[in-house]
Design an enzyme around this catalytic site. Sequence first.
Site, mmCIF file in Angstrom:
data_model
loop_
_atom_site.group_PDB
_atom_site.id
_atom_site.type_symbol
_atom_site.label_atom_id
_atom_site.label_comp_id
_atom_site.label_asym_id
_atom_site.label_seq_id
_atom_site.Cartn_x
_atom_site.Cartn_y
_atom_site.Cartn_z
ATOM 1 N N TRP A 21 25.378 -35.183 46.506
ATOM 2 C CA TRP A 21 25.984 -34.042 46.969
ATOM 3 C C TRP A 21 27.383 -34.897 47.734
ATOM 4 O O TRP A 21 28.248 -34.512 47.441
ATOM 5 C CB TRP A 21 25.270 -33.220 47.998
ATOM 6 C CG TRP A 21 25.737 -32.725 48.937
ATOM 7 C CD1 TRP A 21 26.900 -31.947 48.891
ATOM 8 C CD2 TRP A 21 25.356 -32.623 50.427
ATOM 9 N NE1 TRP A 21 27.330 -31.370 50.133
ATOM 10 C CE2 TRP A 21 26.566 -31.919 50.905
ATOM 11 C CE3 TRP A 21 24.513 -33.257 51.297
ATOM 12 C CZ2 TRP A 21 26.522 -31.518 52.381
ATOM 13 C CZ3 TRP A 21 24.341 -32.956 52.428
ATOM 14 C CH2 TRP A 21 25.502 -31.776 53.068
ATOM 15 N N TYR A 54 27.951 -28.680 44.067
ATOM 16 C CA TYR A 54 28.615 -30.061 44.454
ATOM 17 C C TYR A 54 29.797 -30.495 43.848
ATOM 18 O O TYR A 54 30.041 -30.407 42.755
ATOM 19 C CB TYR A 54 27.613 -31.148 44.263
ATOM 20 C CG TYR A 54 26.290 -30.913 44.966
ATOM 21 C CD1 TYR A 54 25.993 -29.930 46.097
ATOM 22 C CD2 TYR A 54 25.036 -31.552 44.440
ATOM 23 C CE1 TYR A 54 24.845 -29.699 46.693
ATOM 24 C CE2 TYR A 54 23.827 -31.786 45.226
ATOM 25 C CZ TYR A 54 23.614 -30.600 46.129
ATOM 26 O OH TYR A 54 22.374 -30.452 46.788
ATOM 27 N N ALA A 208 18.564 -37.836 58.209
ATOM 28 C CA ALA A 208 19.134 -36.863 59.323
ATOM 29 C C ALA A 208 20.737 -37.113 58.980
ATOM 30 O O ALA A 208 21.582 -37.438 60.186
ATOM 31 C CB ALA A 208 18.798 -37.326 60.801
ATOM 32 N N LYS A 215 23.555 -46.010 63.103
ATOM 33 C CA LYS A 215 24.889 -46.612 63.316
ATOM 34 C C LYS A 215 25.514 -45.919 64.105
ATOM 35 O O LYS A 215 27.018 -46.346 64.433
ATOM 36 C CB LYS A 215 25.496 -46.559 61.774
ATOM 37 C CG LYS A 215 25.866 -45.252 61.225
ATOM 38 C CD LYS A 215 26.345 -45.061 60.028
ATOM 39 C CE LYS A 215 26.079 -43.906 59.400
ATOM 40 N NZ LYS A 215 26.822 -43.949 57.801
ATOM 41 N N GLN A 290 23.378 -49.622 49.820
ATOM 42 C CA GLN A 290 22.600 -48.914 50.675
ATOM 43 C C GLN A 290 21.180 -48.480 49.938
ATOM 44 O O GLN A 290 20.308 -48.346 50.689
ATOM 45 C CB GLN A 290 23.373 -47.520 50.940
ATOM 46 C CG GLN A 290 24.491 -47.997 52.149
ATOM 47 C CD GLN A 290 25.167 -46.730 52.438
ATOM 48 O OE1 GLN A 290 25.397 -45.893 51.719
ATOM 49 N NE2 GLN A 290 25.744 -46.329 53.707
#
Length: 338
Positions: A21, A54, A208, A215, A290
């Site tokens: 997304w 998307y 979240a 960060k 990541q």
Amino acid sequence: MNFRHLGRSGLIVSQLAYGNWLTQSSSRSEETELACVRAALDAGITTFDTADVYADTRAEESLGRALKGERREGLEVLTKVFAPTGPGHNDLGLSRKHIRESIDNSLRRLGMDYVDVYQAHRFDPSTPLEETMTALADVVHSGKAHYIGVCEWTADQIRRGHALARELKVSLVSNQPQYSALWRVPEVEVMPACEELGIGQIVWSPLAQGVLTGKYLPGEQWPEGSRATDSNDGSEVLTPWLTDEVLGRVQQLRPIAADLGLSLAQLSLAWVLRHPGVSTAVLGASRPEQITDNAKALGVTLDAEVLGAIDAALGPVVSRDAAATAQSSPTDPAWRLA
């Protein structure tokens, strides 16, 4: 990679899923998407989540290109139907017309003959539930999907849909709610209902929207290039978390994570995966590394003391209002005519 059954179905999914997304809804390049999918595959992820809406339908096309050449039987590919994919009054919702046309368009964009799970992206009050479930059952019976699922439905809607699915002899195996240590809304009503029915959770936003990576710091500028600074990157979903109170509470998780040798993101993912009703957690990514880093959360066990410390740290900023699930779908039966 670790794997779990999707609810009580026979379908096995990777505990972490890759979702595109945000990758495809932002201004990031096709090369970034390809690199993220490759990193997911390298990490052992076999479950890939997308939706027809998307990036104005481009996300399905991009995912299809990224997975081209992979052994299809070794993947679990999920997509969704509901949101507008065109200008017409029948280009949205869960009518029979839209579902039947949308699955064909999704498969064309993905370059695949079938998807593993076809999900109703939200609940449609403008269409009789019997019409929706019959159309979804037809998708399964025609071989264009193996299973069906829902996304952000209330416990009552899930119960009604599941009962109809059983009558139609198809398997409603999944629900896709937002779920994280900050957003515990599904725990109140939805997860207990799904556990009773054998429906697995494919949770989105387990970090979240990046807030649980730590960060974003209270009182400081948002990091350059982060989601909070990109209006094309779903920043409006992130905004409610960007308060000093929430961000300050999140920083209190740092020593808990450090004591376990984990990053904040890894701690937060381990918290989500500790729930027995969660079959897989959907990860987005802006960089391939990541995904590699987040995969280190797999196999982490959080004991009662750690879970209690997390609860104490986040305290009053945790959302638990069960009514929030209903608010994510239209409530006016005439919404498609508005």
